[in-house]
Design a protein around this motif. Structure first.
Motif, PDB file in Angstrom:
ATOM      1  N   LEU A  27      62.247  63.227  36.811  1.00  0.00           N
ATOM      2  CA  LEU A  27      61.010  64.082  36.491  1.00  0.00           C
ATOM      3  C   LEU A  27      60.949  64.819  37.882  1.00  0.00           C
ATOM      4  O   LEU A  27      60.173  66.093  37.661  1.00  0.00           O
ATOM      5  CB  LEU A  27      59.930  63.329  35.910  1.00  0.00           C
ATOM      6  CG  LEU A  27      60.252  62.934  34.415  1.00  0.00           C
ATOM      7  CD1 LEU A  27      58.830  62.471  33.995  1.00  0.00           C
ATOM      8  CD2 LEU A  27      60.556  63.932  33.404  1.00  0.00           C
ATOM      9  N   LEU A  28      61.168  64.460  39.001  1.00  0.00           N
ATOM     10  CA  LEU A  28      60.861  65.170  40.321  1.00  0.00           C
ATOM     11  C   LEU A  28      61.925  66.034  40.726  1.00  0.00           C
ATOM     12  O   LEU A  28      61.531  66.621  41.501  1.00  0.00           O
ATOM     13  CB  LEU A  28      60.721  64.158  41.233  1.00  0.00           C
ATOM     14  CG  LEU A  28      59.502  62.918  41.098  1.00  0.00           C
ATOM     15  CD1 LEU A  28      59.354  61.985  41.861  1.00  0.00           C
ATOM     16  CD2 LEU A  28      58.046  63.935  41.115  1.00  0.00           C
ATOM     17  N   ALA A  29      62.898  65.975  39.930  1.00  0.00           N
ATOM     18  CA  ALA A  29      63.944  67.250  40.291  1.00  0.00           C
ATOM     19  C   ALA A  29      63.700  68.450  40.328  1.00  0.00           C
ATOM     20  O   ALA A  29      63.024  68.943  39.440  1.00  0.00           O
ATOM     21  CB  ALA A  29      65.238  66.807  39.516  1.00  0.00           C
ATOM     22  N   GLY A  30      63.504  69.157  41.432  1.00  0.00           N
ATOM     23  CA  GLY A  30      63.189  70.555  41.591  1.00  0.00           C
ATOM     24  C   GLY A  30      61.763  70.892  41.386  1.00  0.00           C
ATOM     25  O   GLY A  30      61.272  71.893  41.589  1.00  0.00           O
ATOM     26  N   LEU A  31      60.983  69.750  41.707  1.00  0.00           N
ATOM     27  CA  LEU A  31      59.353  69.905  41.497  1.00  0.00           C
ATOM     28  C   LEU A  31      59.114  70.745  42.744  1.00  0.00           C
ATOM     29  O   LEU A  31      58.082  71.666  42.503  1.00  0.00           O
ATOM     30  CB  LEU A  31      58.871  68.472  41.695  1.00  0.00           C
ATOM     31  CG  LEU A  31      57.234  68.780  41.459  1.00  0.00           C
ATOM     32  CD1 LEU A  31      56.817  67.622  40.735  1.00  0.00           C
ATOM     33  CD2 LEU A  31      56.848  68.498  43.018  1.00  0.00           C
TER      34      LEU A  31
ATOM     35  N   LEU B 144      62.577  55.195  44.279  1.00  0.00           N
ATOM     36  CA  LEU B 144      61.850  56.380  44.230  1.00  0.00           C
ATOM     37  C   LEU B 144      61.360  56.756  45.484  1.00  0.00           C
ATOM     38  O   LEU B 144      61.233  58.190  45.705  1.00  0.00           O
ATOM     39  CB  LEU B 144      60.635  56.229  43.232  1.00  0.00           C
ATOM     40  CG  LEU B 144      59.707  57.268  42.960  1.00  0.00           C
ATOM     41  CD1 LEU B 144      60.503  58.497  42.302  1.00  0.00           C
ATOM     42  CD2 LEU B 144      58.513  56.935  42.118  1.00  0.00           C
ATOM     43  N   ALA B 145      61.220  55.884  46.333  1.00  0.00           N
ATOM     44  CA  ALA B 145      60.830  56.113  47.889  1.00  0.00           C
ATOM     45  C   ALA B 145      61.759  57.432  48.412  1.00  0.00           C
ATOM     46  O   ALA B 145      61.160  58.374  49.030  1.00  0.00           O
ATOM     47  CB  ALA B 145      60.966  55.129  48.979  1.00  0.00           C
ATOM     48  N   PRO B 146      63.269  57.396  48.412  1.00  0.00           N
ATOM     49  CA  PRO B 146      63.766  58.474  49.150  1.00  0.00           C
ATOM     50  C   PRO B 146      63.641  59.924  48.479  1.00  0.00           C
ATOM     51  O   PRO B 146      63.533  61.097  49.108  1.00  0.00           O
ATOM     52  CB  PRO B 146      65.254  58.184  49.243  1.00  0.00           C
ATOM     53  CG  PRO B 146      65.370  57.086  48.145  1.00  0.00           C
ATOM     54  CD  PRO B 146      64.039  56.335  48.237  1.00  0.00           C
ATOM     55  N   VAL B 147      63.437  59.682  47.101  1.00  0.00           N
ATOM     56  CA  VAL B 147      63.125  61.031  46.394  1.00  0.00           C
ATOM     57  C   VAL B 147      61.927  61.670  46.795  1.00  0.00           C
ATOM     58  O   VAL B 147      61.732  62.857  47.098  1.00  0.00           O
ATOM     59  CB  VAL B 147      63.233  60.731  44.834  1.00  0.00           C
ATOM     60  CG1 VAL B 147      62.860  61.907  43.977  1.00  0.00           C
ATOM     61  CG2 VAL B 147      64.399  59.885  44.464  1.00  0.00           C
ATOM     62  N   LEU B 148      60.883  60.754  46.866  1.00  0.00           N
ATOM     63  CA  LEU B 148      59.334  61.179  47.239  1.00  0.00           C
ATOM     64  C   LEU B 148      59.536  61.891  48.855  1.00  0.00           C
ATOM     65  O   LEU B 148      58.654  62.803  48.965  1.00  0.00           O
ATOM     66  CB  LEU B 148      58.480  60.396  47.037  1.00  0.00           C
ATOM     67  CG  LEU B 148      58.207  59.991  45.790  1.00  0.00           C
ATOM     68  CD1 LEU B 148      57.320  58.771  45.611  1.00  0.00           C
ATOM     69  CD2 LEU B 148      57.345  60.977  45.118  1.00  0.00           C
ATOM     70  N   GLY B 149      60.135  61.229  49.546  1.00  0.00           N
ATOM     71  CA  GLY B 149      60.434  61.547  50.932  1.00  0.00           C
ATOM     72  C   GLY B 149      61.067  63.039  50.900  1.00  0.00           C
ATOM     73  O   GLY B 149      60.556  63.587  51.734  1.00  0.00           O
ATOM     74  N   THR B 150      62.189  63.316  50.074  1.00  0.00           N
ATOM     75  CA  THR B 150      62.699  64.486  50.210  1.00  0.00           C
ATOM     76  C   THR B 150      61.760  65.660  49.900  1.00  0.00           C
ATOM     77  O   THR B 150      61.392  66.754  50.228  1.00  0.00           O
ATOM     78  CB  THR B 150      63.795  64.593  49.229  1.00  0.00           C
ATOM     79  OG1 THR B 150      64.784  63.503  49.736  1.00  0.00           O
ATOM     80  CG2 THR B 150      64.527  66.132  49.117  1.00  0.00           C
TER      81      THR B 150
END
Length: 326
Positions: free
Chosen positions: A222-226, A247-253
């Motif tokens: 759900l975080l894609a493109g946020l 989820l950690a690297p996604v949030l880092g990005t």
């Protein structure tokens, strides 16, 4: 002594609608007329009715404009201000008002859990207690307050913790800061007051902040493109501030593009800083650029971050404000 009462709608102002449930229909004059003992306080109550809406439809901009109107009322001689609204978002609106309120005069929010068509509606008692607090010298300098069930809660701690109970409002990390006892206002502790923030209400229209709750086996899809759609993000993590490792690297990005604040979804207690070190832990997320929300609930963190962004705060200012208010 003059107190200004702003009515925004909500359960406290509801009446029957011919078998279609209850809707907000009562104005300030009708509300105050239903409060036993209010006339005996000896307060001049200046009622300012606004368009009634469910509290789910209140906006940051409307609350900011309300605070500006309340500031004018105090400048013109009001000793305090009371706001009635629905309880669904009261913890958020009260905290937003607290961030913006730069007066010693009390700004008191109240509402009701049981509407006037039910046996034992709590609205009259809550309104009476709120007016008493708004007139009390003991409540000066405390910022915005939530007064319900004869308890006085600081905006920075209060939360709605039950869907239907009349004692729905609690302050998990601090408890109520006072009580109304036999009509007397008793303030038992005085939390530190922080400087108010200055925001043009129109600024909220340009500041969008998302809230993301980590859940079991969460892949972060759900975080894609946020970061292309929002100017900030609050993450409600597990426990002391953890998320699934994936989820950690996604949030880092995301955190490399917009400010991301880490909070706890538990409803009480603080995000830690350096106890756990695994991937997805609070320390790992801090290394990836997430900002520590401390004791801020996810909802208050979102209010604070959006207010700071609306005020034009940069990354350093946001981090400093979080450190001071968490």
């Amino acid at each position: 002594m003059r107190i200004v009462l702003y009515t925004l709608g909500g359960t406290i102002a509801m009446a029957g609608a011919g078998g279609r449930g209850v809707v907000a229909r009562l104005g300030g004059a009708e509300l105050t007329a239903a409060v036993p003992g209010l006339a005996e306080i000896g307060v001049q109550l200046a009622v300012q009715d606004t368009e009634p809406v469910p509290s789910a439809d209140l906006t940051f901009r409307r609350i900011a404009e309300l605070v500006a109107a309340a500031d004018t009322a105090v400048r013109e001689g009001a000793a305090g201000v009371v706001v009635t609204q629905g309880t669904d978002t009261l913890e958020e609106t009260c905290y937003l008002a607290d961030l913006l309120w730069d007066r010693d005069e009390p700004l008191v929010f109240t509402g009701a859990m049981r509407n006037p068509t039910l046996a034992g509606p709590d609205g009259p008692a809550n309104l009476l207690a709120a007016v008493r607090v708004a007139t009390s010298d003991a409540a000066r300098g405390l910022g915005a307050l939530a007064v319900l069930d004869d308890e006085i809660h600081a905006a920075r701690f209060v939360r709605k913790a039950h869907a239907t109970a009349t004692g729905a409002f609690t302050s998990p990390d601090a408890g109520p800061i006072g009580h109304v006892i036999e009509g007397a206002v008793r303030v038992l502790t005085r939390p530190a007051r922080l400087p108010a923030l200055t925001v043009d209400p129109a600024g909220f229209d340009r500041a969008r902040v998302g809230l993301y709750t980590a859940t079991l086996d969460d892949d972060g899809g759900l975080l894609a493109g946020l970061a292309d759609r929002y100017q900030g993000l609050v993450v409600a993590g597990y426990g002391v501030g953890h998320v699934p490792g994936a989820l950690a690297p996604v949030l880092g990005t995301v955190a490399r593009s917009i400010p991301v604040v880490l909070t706890s979804r538990t409803g009480g207690g603080s995000v830690l800083a350096h106890t756990y070190g695994a991937v997805g832990s609070e320390a790992d997320l801090a290394r990836r650029g997430l900002l520590n929300g401390g004791l801020l609930s996810p909802y208050r963190a979102r209010v604070l971050l959006r207010t700071l962004l609306a005020a034009g705060a940069d990354g350093a200012a946001i981090e400093a404000q979080l450190a001071a208010r968490r």
